[in-house]
Design an enzyme around this catalytic site. Structure first.
Site, short mmCIF file in Angstrom:
data_model
loop_
_atom_site.label_atom_id
_atom_site.label_comp_id
_atom_site.label_asym_id
_atom_site.label_seq_id
_atom_site.Cartn_x
_atom_site.Cartn_y
_atom_site.Cartn_z
N GLY A 137 -13.68 -21.23 -8.50
CA GLY A 137 -12.35 -21.84 -8.52
C GLY A 137 -11.91 -22.24 -7.13
O GLY A 137 -12.73 -22.70 -6.32
N VAL A 181 0.84 -1.20 0.00
CA VAL A 181 0.00 0.00 0.00
C VAL A 181 0.87 1.25 0.00
O VAL A 181 0.68 2.17 -0.81
CB VAL A 181 -0.94 -0.01 1.24
CG1 VAL A 181 -1.70 1.30 1.34
CG2 VAL A 181 -1.90 -1.19 1.15
N LYS A 230 15.09 -2.35 3.18
CA LYS A 230 14.07 -1.98 2.20
C LYS A 230 14.30 -0.55 1.70
O LYS A 230 14.23 -0.27 0.51
CB LYS A 230 12.70 -2.07 2.89
CG LYS A 230 11.55 -2.40 1.95
CD LYS A 230 10.24 -2.22 2.67
CE LYS A 230 9.56 -3.53 2.99
NZ LYS A 230 8.22 -3.31 3.58
N CYS A 272 -5.54 -9.46 1.77
CA CYS A 272 -6.65 -8.54 2.06
C CYS A 272 -7.91 -9.30 2.47
O CYS A 272 -8.31 -9.25 3.63
CB CYS A 272 -6.93 -7.65 0.86
SG CYS A 272 -5.48 -6.70 0.41
N ARG A 330 1.02 -14.76 0.24
CA ARG A 330 0.37 -14.75 1.55
C ARG A 330 -1.09 -15.21 1.41
O ARG A 330 -1.81 -14.73 0.54
CB ARG A 330 0.44 -13.35 2.17
CG ARG A 330 1.87 -12.97 2.54
CD ARG A 330 1.96 -11.53 3.02
NE ARG A 330 1.58 -10.59 1.98
CZ ARG A 330 1.51 -9.27 2.18
NH1 ARG A 330 1.78 -8.77 3.36
NH2 ARG A 330 1.18 -8.48 1.20
N LYS A 365 -2.79 -14.66 -6.83
CA LYS A 365 -3.47 -14.23 -8.05
C LYS A 365 -2.39 -13.88 -9.07
O LYS A 365 -1.21 -13.73 -8.69
CB LYS A 365 -4.38 -13.03 -7.79
CG LYS A 365 -3.61 -11.78 -7.34
CD LYS A 365 -4.54 -10.64 -7.01
CE LYS A 365 -4.82 -9.78 -8.21
NZ LYS A 365 -5.50 -8.52 -7.87
N GLY A 425 -7.65 -15.63 -1.98
CA GLY A 425 -6.51 -15.65 -1.06
C GLY A 425 -5.96 -14.23 -0.97
O GLY A 425 -6.66 -13.27 -1.26
#
Ligand code: UGA
Length: 445
Positions: A257, A11, A35, A264, A331, A324, A261
């Site tokens: 399907g 985000v 990071k 969120c 996750r 996806k 996942g």
């Protein structure tokens, strides 16, 4: 305007990029020093299409910088976004310790009028807690720091597109000056056609959870229909098309399907239900949505069982490990949930994903990973398509049929052309649709 962003995850980083790209001066911070150093060098900490290209452009233009010090993001800023993680506690409630920590740091570093915008998905009431934390830290009732709720509606895999061209921007605030600051901030997006929706703070906080829960509800609804179709001999895709032809329903998010996942829906659903319980409302519809989602993975396990009989000593190849397509995020991935069940039943499981292979291998002990779909398929007794990456449409099915041990394919996303798969010699099992026997045989394997 000057903008600070606390937290540079999925985000926060996209917030940095989209605001810097329209000309605001943005400072992103994170507690993870590695990071920050990588971001300064133009490396995004996760895969997201076009993220590094936009990052590079913003860094070169000089209106996006990264710092490890929160004060660099807060001092002199007009708006500071809280984009830190809100992982689930074992009880399912969101753990808001990082949000509180960010609020305390903002309180200490604020040196002028400031709007603090909560962007992390949080339960209703969090903005109020942030405000109270700031007041406690500063030891004064201070109207120069306003807290607003500004939830994001980005989808991983198309986050930059969503951020540049949002269909809606939601701002919940308690005062007109705070709304005015947010109107100025988002003016370039509104100019491009985005709709700015202004509400009170509790409404904005609730609306974010309401959207995610409703989308998850649509997915579970169609997956429940898939179970009905399997028993009645119907085709869930055709049912979804009929439903989708009604504009009141809409076809989006009616793809049956393995279920939903990601970081969120699974955690937001449970957190929203927990919030209901805390507020004295038993929102048990949400628990049912979660149950049907878990059942979707079980339905795939049942199909594999049905095709292979015993799983001990069988090798299963998973095509797609990310939750996806378009992301390397594993996750709460349904692919890994499936892998875990198959491993527990004695199968060996090998997975391939265009971007998420390494993350998946690190996340699940016992999962083998392969460099290509063909390598994963070699000697497998069953292929399961878990993530609908476009590249899986291009697979050479004839070659696959030659290298597998058994030509059995379970399409966990109803993504492939079933008759084509069967024409290449596979028994094709879809979700909520009748199986298709390989060409030249009367029934499936
Ligand atoms: C979701 C929402 O779509 C965003 O609007 C929201 O901003 C975001 O959560 C968030 O709260 O941050 P995201 O988790 O990136 O976005 O992914 P989605 O595209 O919504 O897909 C979630 C899951 O549902 C995936 O596993 C996907 O495969 C599955 N799905 C989606 C289905 O099983 N069937 C469908 O018809 C659609």
């Amino acid at each position: 305007m000057r903008v600070g962003v606390l937290g540079t995850g999925h985000v926060g980083l996209i917030t940095c990029l989209s605001l810097a790209a329209v000309g605001h001066r943005v400072v992103g911070t994170d507690t993870d020093g590695d990071k920050i150093r990588a971001l300064r060098d133009g490396h995004a900490p996760f895969f997201e299409p076009r993220a590094e290209e936009v990052l590079d452009r913003c860094l070169r233009q000089g209106n996006l910088v990264f710092s490890e010090r929160t004060s660099d993001a807060v001092s002199g800023a007009d708006v500071v976004f809280i984009c830190v993680g809100t992982p689930p506690r074992t009880t399912g409630e969101a753990n808001l310790a990082a949000v509180e920590g960010a609020a305390r740091q903002v309180a200490r570093a604020a040196d002028g009028p400031l709007v603090v915008a909560e962007k992390s998905t949080v339960p209703a009431g969090t903005a109020d807690r942030i405000k109270r934390t700031i007041v406690l830290e500063r030891r004064e009732l201070d109207d120069t720091v306003e807290v607003v709720s500004n939830p994001e509606f980005l989808r991983e895999g198309s986050a930059l597109q969503d951020a540049h061209h949002p269909d809606r921007i939601l701002v919940g605030a308690a005062s007109d000056p705070a709304f005015e600051v947010m109107r100025r901030l988002y003016a370039p997006f509104v100019k491009r056609g985005a709709r700015l929706i202004e509400t009170d703070i509790a409404t904005a906080e609730l609306a974010k959870h309401a959207c995610n829960a409703f989308l998850a509800l649509k997915i579970s609804y169609v997956n429940a229909l898939a179970r009905m179709c399997e028993r009645a001999g119907g085709d869930v895709e055709a049912v979804a098309d009929v439903m989708g032809a009604d504009p009141r329903i809409g076809r989006d998010f009616l793809n049956a399907g393995l279920g939903y996942g990601g970081y969120c829906f699974p955690k937001d659903l449970v957190a929203f239900e927990r919030l209901g319980a805390q507020l004295g409302y038993d929102f048990r519809l949400l628990a049912e949505v979660v149950r049907i989602n878990e059942q979707a993975v079980e339905a795939a396990v049942d199909k594999i069982h049905d095709a292979l009989w015993n799983l001990e000593g069988k090798r299963i190849a998973l095509f797609g490990l990310a939750f996806k397509p378009g992301t390397d995020d594993v996750r709460f991935s349904q692919a890994l949930a499936l892998a875990q069940r198959l491993l527990a039943q004695g199968a060996s499981v090998v997975g391939y994903d265009p971007h998420a292979t390494q993350n998946a291998a690190a996340a699940l002990d016992g999962l083998e990973v392969a460099e290509s779909a063909y390598e994963a398929a070699r000697d497998a007794h069953c292929i399961v398509l878990c993530t609908d990456w476009e590249e899986f449409r291009e697979l050479d099915l004839t070659k696959l049929a030659e290298i597998v041990a058994y030509p059995v394919l379970v399409d966990g996303r109803n993504f492939l052309n079933g008759p084509r798969v069967a024409a290449s010699g596979f028994t094709y099992h879809a979700m909520g649709r009748p199986p298709i026997a390989p060409a030249g045989t009367a029934s499936g394997a």
